[in-house]
Design a protein around this motif. Structure first.
Motif, PDB file in Angstrom:
ATOM      1  N   PHE A  74      23.212  -6.995   2.838  1.00 51.11           N
ATOM      2  CA  PHE A  74      22.341  -6.339   1.861  1.00 51.11           C
ATOM      3  C   PHE A  74      22.815  -6.638   0.434  1.00 51.11           C
ATOM      4  N   ALA A  75      24.124  -6.523   0.226  1.00 46.57           N
ATOM      5  CA  ALA A  75      24.648  -6.775  -1.119  1.00 46.57           C
ATOM      6  C   ALA A  75      24.342  -8.201  -1.564  1.00 46.57           C
ATOM      7  N   ALA A  76      24.499  -9.145  -0.630  1.00 49.12           N
ATOM      8  CA  ALA A  76      24.213 -10.534  -0.974  1.00 49.12           C
ATOM      9  C   ALA A  76      22.744 -10.697  -1.364  1.00 49.12           C
ATOM     10  N   THR A  77      21.872  -9.999  -0.668  1.00 46.97           N
ATOM     11  CA  THR A  77      20.449 -10.080  -0.987  1.00 46.97           C
ATOM     12  C   THR A  77      20.169  -9.573  -2.393  1.00 46.97           C
ATOM     13  N   SER A  78      20.793  -8.442  -2.742  1.00 42.99           N
ATOM     14  CA  SER A  78      20.462  -7.848  -4.038  1.00 42.99           C
ATOM     15  C   SER A  78      20.857  -8.763  -5.188  1.00 42.99           C
ATOM     16  N   ALA A  79      21.965  -9.500  -5.016  1.00 39.75           N
ATOM     17  CA  ALA A  79      22.372 -10.414  -6.085  1.00 39.75           C
ATOM     18  C   ALA A  79      21.475 -11.639  -6.153  1.00 39.75           C
ATOM     19  N   THR A  80      20.965 -12.042  -5.006  1.00 41.66           N
ATOM     20  CA  THR A  80      20.167 -13.265  -4.934  1.00 41.66           C
ATOM     21  C   THR A  80      18.856 -13.158  -5.696  1.00 41.66           C
ATOM     22  N   ILE A  81      18.291 -11.973  -5.702  1.00 42.81           N
ATOM     23  CA  ILE A  81      16.962 -11.798  -6.278  1.00 42.81           C
ATOM     24  C   ILE A  81      16.862 -12.360  -7.687  1.00 42.81           C
ATOM     25  N   VAL A  82      17.920 -12.130  -8.478  1.00 42.26           N
ATOM     26  CA  VAL A  82      17.859 -12.479  -9.897  1.00 42.26           C
ATOM     27  C   VAL A  82      17.748 -13.980 -10.143  1.00 42.26           C
ATOM     28  N   SER A  83      18.337 -14.783  -9.240  1.00 41.65           N
ATOM     29  CA  SER A  83      18.403 -16.212  -9.545  1.00 41.65           C
ATOM     30  C   SER A  83      17.023 -16.831  -9.749  1.00 41.65           C
TER      31      SER A  83
ATOM     32  N   ILE B 267      17.317   1.942 -12.700  1.00 39.10           N
ATOM     33  CA  ILE B 267      17.064   0.982 -13.776  1.00 39.10           C
ATOM     34  C   ILE B 267      18.096   1.153 -14.883  1.00 39.10           C
ATOM     35  N   THR B 268      18.363   2.401 -15.255  1.00 41.24           N
ATOM     36  CA  THR B 268      19.307   2.664 -16.342  1.00 41.24           C
ATOM     37  C   THR B 268      20.694   2.121 -16.006  1.00 41.24           C
ATOM     38  N   TRP B 269      21.162   2.458 -14.826  1.00 43.68           N
ATOM     39  CA  TRP B 269      22.480   1.991 -14.386  1.00 43.68           C
ATOM     40  C   TRP B 269      22.553   0.456 -14.401  1.00 43.68           C
TER      41      TRP B 269
ATOM     42  N   PHE C 114      10.469 -10.185 -10.898  1.00 43.54           N
ATOM     43  CA  PHE C 114      10.218  -8.840 -11.419  1.00 43.54           C
ATOM     44  C   PHE C 114       9.024  -8.199 -10.723  1.00 43.54           C
ATOM     45  N   ALA C 115       7.908  -8.912 -10.710  1.00 42.00           N
ATOM     46  CA  ALA C 115       6.695  -8.336 -10.121  1.00 42.00           C
ATOM     47  C   ALA C 115       6.905  -8.026  -8.642  1.00 42.00           C
ATOM     48  N   VAL C 116       7.528  -8.940  -7.920  1.00 40.09           N
ATOM     49  CA  VAL C 116       7.697  -8.743  -6.482  1.00 40.09           C
ATOM     50  C   VAL C 116       8.667  -7.601  -6.193  1.00 40.09           C
ATOM     51  N   HIS C 117       9.854  -7.683  -6.783  1.00 41.80           N
ATOM     52  CA  HIS C 117      10.901  -6.759  -6.352  1.00 41.80           C
ATOM     53  C   HIS C 117      10.883  -5.441  -7.116  1.00 41.80           C
ATOM     54  N   ALA C 118      10.706  -5.503  -8.435  1.00 41.74           N
ATOM     55  CA  ALA C 118      10.664  -4.236  -9.167  1.00 41.74           C
ATOM     56  C   ALA C 118       9.328  -3.537  -8.919  1.00 41.74           C
ATOM     57  N   GLY C 119       8.245  -4.292  -8.978  1.00 42.06           N
ATOM     58  CA  GLY C 119       6.933  -3.701  -8.729  1.00 42.06           C
ATOM     59  C   GLY C 119       6.842  -3.137  -7.321  1.00 42.06           C
ATOM     60  N   GLY C 120       7.178  -3.984  -6.347  1.00 44.66           N
ATOM     61  CA  GLY C 120       7.135  -3.527  -4.967  1.00 44.66           C
ATOM     62  C   GLY C 120       8.107  -2.387  -4.721  1.00 44.66           C
ATOM     63  N   GLY C 121       9.292  -2.487  -5.322  1.00 45.37           N
ATOM     64  CA  GLY C 121      10.292  -1.450  -5.099  1.00 45.37           C
ATOM     65  C   GLY C 121       9.863  -0.105  -5.657  1.00 45.37           C
ATOM     66  N   PHE C 122       9.348  -0.106  -6.878  1.00 44.63           N
ATOM     67  CA  PHE C 122       8.920   1.147  -7.483  1.00 44.63           C
ATOM     68  C   PHE C 122       7.755   1.757  -6.705  1.00 44.63           C
ATOM     69  N   TRP C 123       6.845   0.913  -6.309  1.00 44.38           N
ATOM     70  CA  TRP C 123       5.693   1.392  -5.534  1.00 44.38           C
ATOM     71  C   TRP C 123       6.135   1.933  -4.169  1.00 44.38           C
TER      72      TRP C 123
ATOM     73  N   VAL D 181      17.999  -1.741  -3.552  1.00 40.88           N
ATOM     74  CA  VAL D 181      18.065  -3.197  -3.463  1.00 40.88           C
ATOM     75  C   VAL D 181      17.055  -3.842  -4.403  1.00 40.88           C
ATOM     76  N   HIS D 182      15.781  -3.531  -4.199  1.00 35.55           N
ATOM     77  CA  HIS D 182      14.745  -4.331  -4.845  1.00 35.55           C
ATOM     78  C   HIS D 182      14.456  -3.899  -6.273  1.00 35.55           C
ATOM     79  N   LEU D 183      14.372  -2.601  -6.516  1.00 33.76           N
ATOM     80  CA  LEU D 183      14.131  -2.173  -7.895  1.00 33.76           C
ATOM     81  C   LEU D 183      15.309  -2.582  -8.768  1.00 33.76           C
ATOM     82  N   CYS D 184      16.504  -2.460  -8.235  1.00 37.68           N
ATOM     83  CA  CYS D 184      17.690  -2.912  -8.957  1.00 37.68           C
ATOM     84  C   CYS D 184      17.597  -4.407  -9.270  1.00 37.68           C
ATOM     85  N   GLY D 185      17.438  -5.231  -8.232  1.00 36.56           N
ATOM     86  CA  GLY D 185      17.372  -6.675  -8.451  1.00 36.56           C
ATOM     87  C   GLY D 185      16.191  -7.076  -9.321  1.00 36.56           C
ATOM     88  N   GLY D 186      15.049  -6.425  -9.117  1.00 38.96           N
ATOM     89  CA  GLY D 186      13.854  -6.772  -9.878  1.00 38.96           C
ATOM     90  C   GLY D 186      13.961  -6.386 -11.344  1.00 38.96           C
TER      91      GLY D 186
END
Lengths: 449, 449, 449
Positions: free
Chosen positions: C107-116, C393-395, C335-344, C176-181
């Motif tokens: 899971f941790a590896a996934t969260s870092a990957t999103i940003v690339s 998001i703040t963190w 952003f749209a995929v992970h932050a949008g999907g995560g928040f929703w 995972v996703h809102l953080c990465g997104g």
């Protein structure tokens, strides 16, 4: 007794499920090897290397079904013959333990696959079929009998006084990878380098022969990493007794840790020397780390596996350069990855694994009353690992050297020069990997709009 | 009673885990089909075939959730209607058995996917959406009700005197592959060949239309082989009762054995005739062997499965040539692979499976007292398999013939000639698979250095 | 007591097996991300994006082993500190629960990957190494402590009168996703758009920068879908208590349902506006649906998940367009995929999940005696989800903003213009993805024949 029945039923089914699902993922490693190799060859030899990897699975299942299993794990009532091979259940006659067979088969297929990288872009099809059959049917199965069958001589080891050694190789650093890697060196050496790989005139610079697709090589690398976790975790082969599930997970964690340290060690050193962050060699280094972790991933502490990884990264670097210096052309570095990683795996488990040399010395320094004995035992175990390593290499060469020599004599070792230069795909397979007239379209105005 | 509770809890969870993990891998077969097909089309139609395979999964989950499951496995209190279809649990109302649903869904998605290969490079998007919806929502689910629901008419079979037949199709040689393969033939025939596939002037030689990427086709093939092992092993659908784990492993071993013999049989014969070691057709032959093993992989002896494989290799070769001769353009040989393999699977299980024709004759020759009855029973079973095969084909055509005919009439069967010649990707999808200006770099001096 | 022992042994092993096999498949998501991203960049930056994804796994295992696990799930006897972080078991000292560690690591590896994806084609290697280390070692682990550790403050929630809230996020829509997104948005904004992405002259039309391989993007998409099912199903993290197996399957079914509705919603609307059936954006929409399903896939009804999917499709469409309008260049729409999907996802579970706003209102309308309380509780829970989202998001920004700003200051955020224009592969890595002289062959007469 009802409870015992229930326990036994669940155990049998859980183990079968575990073996089958791990074997499935290991089976996919054929796809990983195929793409690691396809990416590393030129486009004109792509179909050739792909069909080799497809046929690996096919030849290995037939060979392992007919002979391999019997030689490896068939019953052997005679204890002397049993030291060296099994001799029953040919064609799986009177056989029921299919989960174990399926699991062992995917290992056999892997061991044969390793070699194809070393002889890529110049190997005759007949050569390939021959060595693949022999390795997966005879050479590898008998090695597994030695090392993994309770009656095998390597597994029995030596007992003398307080010294007790056994062959310590959880997931096959030795019987799988050292075997495949050693044969790779032999094969690459006998078959000779690809045309144009090493220039004869010392003034000229050697033109590196590059593979045609970094993404394919990376795809193969990712799939192999995925498969390796199942390869090493699945080697537990049992997941019902107390603590076994944790060992499976430990093996997976150690595998990825070792691979990561090998990759980063290599990457940083390579960057310091060459100023480039290489992807292709880093994948190889990572795989070397995983190969090295095979032997002891089930019982080493994670901190110890970081050293396995660092060592693997360095060994890969050294052997890869050595092979080039010796003018041995091993396009996939199969020797450095599998033989180097495999040998280091067998060694490291006896050095930094529990009860290994490091532990024994630390214990003696710490003032243990039997410190000397611990050290003697640890070195004896290390010695036995090396004896076994030597036996593995010797056995492999005993079979493969005559075979390669014979194939060379009858001209079936290597394709003719014309075929090599123009590529094997069209001449041998009638299938260009990327047929030119399958490309292009007619919408030029559309695309601009 | 506490023990019974524990047994039931473990059983439920183990089965759920087994079904989910096998279903996961079968789900990945969509990726396998996508790349087998993408590799076999020209670059101008690559995006088109990929999106088809993506949408398969999406449409099938919606259709199977809304209707498919209810028709296949929904309760059917009325025994007469129950012979033909279920009629409750639409939209999974009042439903809990999600593991079984998930597993059956991935099967439904597979059955719809098969057809897309046969109509590749010329199929209208509307046509694709239509047939995919109909197959995964209605045609396939009802077939599984017939064959796999205990109340289905094929499953019930006939009982007359000592004769007792049932539909014998463990993993879907018939309901999945014969269904998909037959529809493929129909679709390829109605839609007509791709422009340029068959020349009209007999003097001219036909220009073969080649796919644009052998590696993609191979990638798809490897993933499909991986998935097939889960497809056939997972069809056990249960892994807690004594011996079930072994059956799962046997099914996987038989699958790969059958695939290997099919591949090698085809490869050798093709080489003898054409002098080339073909990769693409060998993959197809291997898949045909795996398709054929579906019906009986859970109970055939491995030696019998070698014959299933050899037969499958020959049948693939014959049907593939026949389709060409009939000027039916099936770019992926979906008919030969799935209908040929499927029919041979249904047949072979009644011929060389336990209690099959071969066993019965051997038993009669061996002097069994009820030898005649055994032979009668075996042939009756074979006959029932053929009746079911005929029913599967008839049912499939009953739905799909009117649909294809209607789509043809309204001009939504096939894309216009201009689009076909210039490629579907840009016109239909706005996405070229390999946009030219995404290639190249500016480091020419660097690269040389 | 013997039975309890047996039950505990089987439970431990079954769970270990379940966690390991799901973690294996999630590990393969690195390969999925790698190819989704490789397909979306130009050929000159392909090696660069692939090595990033390889190193993700390597860096994350080292960071998570050394610090990450300890901060996330290490013991924390002090309850106040324990609200915010764990502080023991660094380097896995005195640790045994490897299955859980392995699962959390992937899971941790996934969260870092999103940003690339968001900084592709212009990110400095040092930047990448830095943010990947920080996210997988510190930022993400502490978020999981907040949300998933029983002592974490988000997990504890608030209790006041009849109101009781907790952080409801089964598989990581938020952590995972809102953080990465969110970090993706920040990174894409600070690093600035790729050269040529947005034209300055308003009259000129912007030239879209296209990725070089639709098939690679699709391959990545398929592998991610495969991995997502394990990601969401595996989050059960336990499969021995009554009903757990069914929940795993429900989670998988909901995931694919949500993804399918998101994909089809987007596809149809996009077609209505643009007349093209887009593959690449449909993959993104499908992934957004899966991201959104993370939070509640274990307990939502399938019908509710269809709405999660429809919402996700719309949100992806909106955020993707918004980012373009703001001239933020996020090549993968991370952003749209992970932050949008995560928040929703965080929102929808509190709206249309059981006890959510919709249920409460329906219950109140239905005349439930405590209808008002139900509505208050449901809105409080929704509010808490939003508080947690804001905290995530703040963190994330608290850490990453200074880091990105510092890297920008020292010139290690983005590669020099010359390197960006000519491509990163050759300059940074010395490895062209498709070396020109690895292509072609000499059999031109053969091919025609």
């Amino acid at each position: 007794q009802e409870m015992d029945q229930m326990k036994s039923d669940f155990s049998e089914n859980d183990n079968a499920f575990f073996l089958c699902s791990m074997a499935l993922i290991i089976f996919l490693m054929q796809c990983g090897f195929a793409f690691l190799e396809a990416g590393a060859v030129r486009s004109k030899n792509t179909t050739n290397i792909l069909i080799k990897n497809l046929l690996d699975s096919c030849i290995a299942i037939i060979g392992y079904w007919a002979l391999g299993w019997a030689l490896a794990f068939g019953d052997c009532p005679n204890d002397v013959i049993g030291l060296f091979m099994g001799y029953s259940q040919f064609f799986l006659a009177n056989f029921v333990n299919y989960p174990k067979f399926f699991f062992q088969y995917v290992f056999a297929a892997t061991s044969a696959t390793i070699v194809s990288g070393a002889v890529a872009e110049r190997c005759e099809f007949a050569n390939y079929i021959t060595y693949c059959s022999v390795i997966s049917t005879i050479v590898y199965p008998i090695l597994t009998h030695w090392g993994w069958h309770p009656k095998g001589w390597m597994s029995l080891g030596i007992s003398a006084g307080f010294i007790k050694t056994t062959y310590d190789d959880f997931a096959g650093s030795g019987v799988v990878h050292l075997c495949g890697g050693s044969i790779s060196l032999l094969a690459a050496w006998i078959i000779g380098p690809r045309i144009g790989k090493f220039v004869e005139d010392e003034d000229e610079e050697s033109d590196e022969i590059l593979g045609h697709s970094v993404p394919f090589a990376a795809l193969g690398g990712f799939i192999l990493m995925f498969g390796f976790l199942a390869f090493n975790g699945g080697s537990m082969a049992d997941i019902v007794k107390p603590g076994e599930g944790h060992i499976v997970a430990l093996a997976m964690v150690n595998t990825i840790l070792s691979g990561a340290f090998a990759a980063l060690t290599f990457l940083v050193i390579h960057f310091l020397y060459h100023g480039k962050w290489t992807l292709l060699l880093t994948i190889n280094a990572c795989l070397t780390g995983m190969v090295a972790s095979c032997a002891g991933c089930n019982k080493m502490e994670p901190w110890a596996c970081t050293w396995v990884g660092i060592g693997a990264g360095l060994i890969y670097m050294g052997l890869s350069k050595w092979a080039l210096k010796m003018k041995i052309d091993d396009p996939l570095d199969a020797f450095a990855v599998h033989a180097g990683g495999g040998f280091w795996g067998l060694t490291s488990v006896a050095v930094i694994g529990h009860n290994g040399v490091v532990y024994a010395i630390a214990s003696a320094i710490g003032g243990a009353s039997d410190g000397g004995n611990q050290i003697a035992q640890a070195f004896a175990q290390l010695g036995w690992q090396w004896v076994c390593a030597l036996a593995i290499i010797t056995w492999s060469y005993l079979w493969m050297l005559p075979i390669f020599a014979f194939l060379k004599k009858i001209g079936k070792l290597r394709v003719p020069e014309e075929v090599e230069i123009n590529g094997l795909d069209i001449f041998k397979h009638g299938e260009s990997a990327y047929p030119l007239h399958a490309y292009g379209h007619g919408w030029h105005d559309f695309e601009k709009a």
